[in-house]
Each structure stands twice: as C-alpha cells, then as structure tokens.
Design a protein around this motif. Structure first.
Motif, PDB file in Angstrom:
ATOM      1  N   LEU A 279       7.870  23.391 -12.646  1.00  0.00           N
ATOM      2  CA  LEU A 279       7.073  23.161 -11.442  1.00  0.00           C
ATOM      3  C   LEU A 279       5.664  23.725 -11.609  1.00  0.00           C
ATOM      4  O   LEU A 279       4.683  23.092 -11.220  1.00  0.00           O
ATOM      5  CB  LEU A 279       7.762  23.763 -10.212  1.00  0.00           C
ATOM      6  CG  LEU A 279       9.061  23.064  -9.784  1.00  0.00           C
ATOM      7  CD1 LEU A 279       9.748  23.857  -8.680  1.00  0.00           C
ATOM      8  CD2 LEU A 279       8.799  21.632  -9.352  1.00  0.00           C
ATOM      9  N   LEU A 280       5.568  24.903 -12.215  1.00  0.00           N
ATOM     10  CA  LEU A 280       4.246  25.494 -12.458  1.00  0.00           C
ATOM     11  C   LEU A 280       3.400  24.615 -13.373  1.00  0.00           C
ATOM     12  O   LEU A 280       2.199  24.446 -13.154  1.00  0.00           O
ATOM     13  CB  LEU A 280       4.385  26.891 -13.083  1.00  0.00           C
ATOM     14  CG  LEU A 280       4.587  28.042 -12.118  1.00  0.00           C
ATOM     15  CD1 LEU A 280       4.989  29.313 -12.862  1.00  0.00           C
ATOM     16  CD2 LEU A 280       3.338  28.286 -11.290  1.00  0.00           C
ATOM     17  N   SER A 281       4.024  24.040 -14.389  1.00  0.00           N
ATOM     18  CA  SER A 281       3.254  23.254 -15.346  1.00  0.00           C
ATOM     19  C   SER A 281       2.973  21.824 -14.878  1.00  0.00           C
ATOM     20  O   SER A 281       2.033  21.213 -15.351  1.00  0.00           O
ATOM     21  CB  SER A 281       3.954  23.231 -16.706  1.00  0.00           C
ATOM     22  OG  SER A 281       5.168  22.531 -16.626  1.00  0.00           O
ATOM     23  N   HIS A 282       3.752  21.305 -13.940  1.00  0.00           N
ATOM     24  CA  HIS A 282       3.588  19.916 -13.525  1.00  0.00           C
ATOM     25  C   HIS A 282       2.954  19.728 -12.156  1.00  0.00           C
ATOM     26  O   HIS A 282       2.581  18.612 -11.800  1.00  0.00           O
ATOM     27  CB  HIS A 282       4.931  19.185 -13.569  1.00  0.00           C
ATOM     28  CG  HIS A 282       5.401  18.944 -14.956  1.00  0.00           C
ATOM     29  ND1 HIS A 282       6.149  19.863 -15.656  1.00  0.00           N
ATOM     30  CD2 HIS A 282       5.195  17.910 -15.793  1.00  0.00           C
ATOM     31  CE1 HIS A 282       6.387  19.393 -16.857  1.00  0.00           C
ATOM     32  NE2 HIS A 282       5.818  18.213 -16.968  1.00  0.00           N
ATOM     33  N   LEU A 283       2.838  20.794 -11.391  1.00  0.00           N
ATOM     34  CA  LEU A 283       2.229  20.688 -10.071  1.00  0.00           C
ATOM     35  C   LEU A 283       0.957  21.521 -10.034  1.00  0.00           C
ATOM     36  O   LEU A 283       0.859  22.539 -10.702  1.00  0.00           O
ATOM     37  CB  LEU A 283       3.196  21.168  -8.981  1.00  0.00           C
ATOM     38  CG  LEU A 283       4.557  20.469  -8.909  1.00  0.00           C
ATOM     39  CD1 LEU A 283       5.405  21.092  -7.814  1.00  0.00           C
ATOM     40  CD2 LEU A 283       4.397  18.978  -8.692  1.00  0.00           C
ATOM     41  N   SER A 284       0.040  21.091  -9.253  1.00  0.00           N
ATOM     42  CA  SER A 284      -1.227  21.835  -9.125  1.00  0.00           C
ATOM     43  C   SER A 284      -1.104  22.858  -8.010  1.00  0.00           C
ATOM     44  O   SER A 284      -1.799  22.786  -7.003  1.00  0.00           O
ATOM     45  CB  SER A 284      -2.365  20.868  -8.830  1.00  0.00           C
ATOM     46  OG  SER A 284      -2.492  19.928  -9.856  1.00  0.00           O
ATOM     47  N   LEU A 285      -0.185  23.807  -8.204  1.00  0.00           N
ATOM     48  CA  LEU A 285       0.057  24.834  -7.192  1.00  0.00           C
ATOM     49  C   LEU A 285       0.003  26.214  -7.833  1.00  0.00           C
ATOM     50  O   LEU A 285       0.287  26.370  -9.018  1.00  0.00           O
ATOM     51  CB  LEU A 285       1.438  24.632  -6.552  1.00  0.00           C
ATOM     52  CG  LEU A 285       1.678  23.328  -5.777  1.00  0.00           C
ATOM     53  CD1 LEU A 285       3.136  23.238  -5.343  1.00  0.00           C
ATOM     54  CD2 LEU A 285       0.753  23.220  -4.583  1.00  0.00           C
ATOM     55  N   SER A 286      -0.323  27.201  -7.006  1.00  0.00           N
ATOM     56  CA  SER A 286      -0.333  28.586  -7.475  1.00  0.00           C
ATOM     57  C   SER A 286       1.104  29.091  -7.625  1.00  0.00           C
ATOM     58  O   SER A 286       2.050  28.472  -7.134  1.00  0.00           O
ATOM     59  CB  SER A 286      -1.075  29.461  -6.464  1.00  0.00           C
ATOM     60  OG  SER A 286      -0.311  29.562  -5.269  1.00  0.00           O
TER      61      SER A 286
ATOM     62  N   ASP B  33       6.760  16.880  -3.891  1.00  0.00           N
ATOM     63  CA  ASP B  33       6.973  18.114  -4.652  1.00  0.00           C
ATOM     64  C   ASP B  33       8.289  18.770  -4.241  1.00  0.00           C
ATOM     65  O   ASP B  33       9.075  19.195  -5.087  1.00  0.00           O
ATOM     66  CB  ASP B  33       5.820  19.100  -4.434  1.00  0.00           C
ATOM     67  CG  ASP B  33       4.505  18.621  -5.019  1.00  0.00           C
ATOM     68  OD1 ASP B  33       4.502  17.626  -5.787  1.00  0.00           O
ATOM     69  OD2 ASP B  33       3.470  19.230  -4.691  1.00  0.00           O
ATOM     70  N   LEU B  34       8.525  18.852  -2.923  1.00  0.00           N
ATOM     71  CA  LEU B  34       9.752  19.469  -2.422  1.00  0.00           C
ATOM     72  C   LEU B  34      10.965  18.643  -2.827  1.00  0.00           C
ATOM     73  O   LEU B  34      11.969  19.190  -3.285  1.00  0.00           O
ATOM     74  CB  LEU B  34       9.681  19.627  -0.900  1.00  0.00           C
ATOM     75  CG  LEU B  34      10.896  20.262  -0.228  1.00  0.00           C
ATOM     76  CD1 LEU B  34      11.166  21.664  -0.772  1.00  0.00           C
ATOM     77  CD2 LEU B  34      10.703  20.305   1.287  1.00  0.00           C
ATOM     78  N   ALA B  35      10.881  17.342  -2.693  1.00  0.00           N
ATOM     79  CA  ALA B  35      12.004  16.472  -3.056  1.00  0.00           C
ATOM     80  C   ALA B  35      12.326  16.593  -4.547  1.00  0.00           C
ATOM     81  O   ALA B  35      13.498  16.650  -4.939  1.00  0.00           O
ATOM     82  CB  ALA B  35      11.678  15.023  -2.687  1.00  0.00           C
ATOM     83  N   THR B  36      11.304  16.661  -5.385  1.00  0.00           N
ATOM     84  CA  THR B  36      11.502  16.816  -6.822  1.00  0.00           C
ATOM     85  C   THR B  36      12.187  18.144  -7.128  1.00  0.00           C
ATOM     86  O   THR B  36      13.135  18.198  -7.920  1.00  0.00           O
ATOM     87  CB  THR B  36      10.148  16.719  -7.572  1.00  0.00           C
ATOM     88  OG1 THR B  36       9.564  15.449  -7.289  1.00  0.00           O
ATOM     89  CG2 THR B  36      10.333  16.885  -9.069  1.00  0.00           C
TER      90      THR B  36
ATOM     91  N   ASN C 281       6.623  14.461   4.981  1.00  0.00           N
ATOM     92  CA  ASN C 281       6.083  13.169   4.574  1.00  0.00           C
ATOM     93  C   ASN C 281       5.113  12.620   5.613  1.00  0.00           C
ATOM     94  O   ASN C 281       4.176  11.913   5.283  1.00  0.00           O
ATOM     95  CB  ASN C 281       7.216  12.176   4.314  1.00  0.00           C
ATOM     96  CG  ASN C 281       6.728  10.914   3.666  1.00  0.00           C
ATOM     97  OD1 ASN C 281       5.838  10.944   2.828  1.00  0.00           O
ATOM     98  ND2 ASN C 281       7.299   9.804   4.054  1.00  0.00           N
ATOM     99  N   GLU C 282       5.323  12.964   6.870  1.00  0.00           N
ATOM    100  CA  GLU C 282       4.447  12.466   7.932  1.00  0.00           C
ATOM    101  C   GLU C 282       3.059  13.089   7.848  1.00  0.00           C
ATOM    102  O   GLU C 282       2.071  12.436   8.157  1.00  0.00           O
ATOM    103  CB  GLU C 282       5.087  12.741   9.293  1.00  0.00           C
ATOM    104  CG  GLU C 282       6.384  11.974   9.496  1.00  0.00           C
ATOM    105  CD  GLU C 282       7.139  12.409  10.733  1.00  0.00           C
ATOM    106  OE1 GLU C 282       6.589  13.167  11.559  1.00  0.00           O
ATOM    107  OE2 GLU C 282       8.293  11.971  10.873  1.00  0.00           O
ATOM    108  N   ASP C 283       2.977  14.354   7.452  1.00  0.00           N
ATOM    109  CA  ASP C 283       1.703  15.071   7.440  1.00  0.00           C
ATOM    110  C   ASP C 283       1.121  15.280   6.042  1.00  0.00           C
ATOM    111  O   ASP C 283      -0.083  15.186   5.844  1.00  0.00           O
ATOM    112  CB  ASP C 283       1.858  16.443   8.115  1.00  0.00           C
ATOM    113  CG  ASP C 283       2.331  16.319   9.549  1.00  0.00           C
ATOM    114  OD1 ASP C 283       1.857  15.404  10.246  1.00  0.00           O
ATOM    115  OD2 ASP C 283       3.182  17.129   9.949  1.00  0.00           O
ATOM    116  N   LYS C 284       1.977  15.605   5.096  1.00  0.00           N
ATOM    117  CA  LYS C 284       1.525  15.945   3.745  1.00  0.00           C
ATOM    118  C   LYS C 284       2.450  15.292   2.711  1.00  0.00           C
ATOM    119  O   LYS C 284       3.323  15.948   2.148  1.00  0.00           O
ATOM    120  CB  LYS C 284       1.525  17.462   3.569  1.00  0.00           C
ATOM    121  CG  LYS C 284       0.608  18.167   4.544  1.00  0.00           C
ATOM    122  CD  LYS C 284       0.658  19.661   4.375  1.00  0.00           C
ATOM    123  CE  LYS C 284      -0.265  20.310   5.394  1.00  0.00           C
ATOM    124  NZ  LYS C 284      -0.198  21.745   5.364  1.00  0.00           N
ATOM    125  N   PRO C 285       2.249  13.998   2.465  1.00  0.00           N
ATOM    126  CA  PRO C 285       3.165  13.276   1.575  1.00  0.00           C
ATOM    127  C   PRO C 285       3.310  13.878   0.177  1.00  0.00           C
ATOM    128  O   PRO C 285       4.403  13.880  -0.380  1.00  0.00           O
ATOM    129  CB  PRO C 285       2.578  11.872   1.502  1.00  0.00           C
ATOM    130  CG  PRO C 285       1.547  11.789   2.543  1.00  0.00           C
ATOM    131  CD  PRO C 285       1.202  13.162   2.991  1.00  0.00           C
TER     132      PRO C 285
END
Length: 152
Positions: A55-62, A26-29, A17-21
């Motif tokens: 997670l694939l469908s709701h996050l903009s991650l590979s 995403d991790l907490a979810t 959270n300090e660097d990449k909120p």
C-alpha cells in the motif's frame, strides 16, 4: 429514516465513493488484500507486513494515512458479507489495467508466506471473475506476482 439507516449500514467504501472515489478504491483494495491474507485461516505476520508495504509503494499516501487506511480496512473486512459491493465499485471506477493490478497485489499477498493455498487461489479466481477479467489477464497478474515474489 430508512434511507439514513441504509446509508449508515453501507460499507465504508460505498459511502466514501460518493465523496472521495479514489479513497473508496484504496479502501476496497486494502480489504481485498486482507481477505486474501485471511483466506488460508493462518494469520501470518509476513502477509500483514507486505500489505502495508504494498500500500505504501502503490498509493500516494503518507505512512499515517496508510495506517489509518489499514485500520479501516481491517474493520471493513471483519464486517464483509459479500464481495459484490467491492467489485461493483471497482468495475465502475477502474479500467482493465487497474483491475489487473488489484489481482496482482492480491497474488503478492497470497505468495507472502511462501505457500499458495487453494483457498487463496479460489478467492482470487472469484474476485477476478467478478471484475470480468479474462483468463489471460488473470494468469498474467499471477505470473507477474510470482516473478516479483521470487525476486524479492
């Protein structure tokens, strides 16, 4: 030394959270979704598959990033002592709609195996309360997840 140890033993999402909120959320979810899958004490493969798909469908991650996120989330879930860290972070960073979306994702996991267990429901109610969601928002999220689960 004490601050170093405190930081070292903080959950990863608190450190992130300090660097990449956005990564912390995403991790907490993902951790909350895993917690729902474990709540009924029945490790069902359909829940694990659905968590990854959601997670694939709701996050903009590979796919690689999702797999790394899931690996970290599993580690965090194993060490999780309290939901307070997660919900505090979400209360700080998410608007009401974002919190409702988290509860909806959790409900989708709960319905993945076709059985809504009372332990899953208890966990969801607890998280919703910690996120200060109204009963109306909680029920809306549940019904939306039910409709999606029955449609899919």
């Amino acid at each position: 030394m004490q601050s170093f140890l405190k930081k070292f033993f903080q959950p990863a999402f608190t450190r992130l959270n300090e660097d990449k909120p956005e990564m912390a959320i995403d991790l907490a979810t993902a951790v909350l979704m895993i917690e729902v899958s474990k709540a009924d004490f029945d490790a069902d493969e359909s829940e694990a598959i659905l968590i990854r798909e959601l997670l694939l469908s709701h996050l903009s991650l590979s796919e690689q990033d999702i797999d790394a996120l899931l690996e970290n989330a599993l580690e965090e879930a194993e060490q999780l002592v309290s939901l307070q860290h997660i919900t505090r972070l979400m209360n700080e960073q998410l608007d009401q709609q974002g919190k409702v979306r988290v509860i909806e994702l959790m409900w989708l996991v709960a319905y993945a195996d076709g059985v809504k267990h009372h332990y899953e429901e208890h966990l969801l109610r607890k998280v919703a309360d910690l996120l200060y969601l109204s009963q109306e928002d909680y029920i809306k999220a549940r019904h939306q997840a039910e409709n999606n689960a029955n449609a899919g």
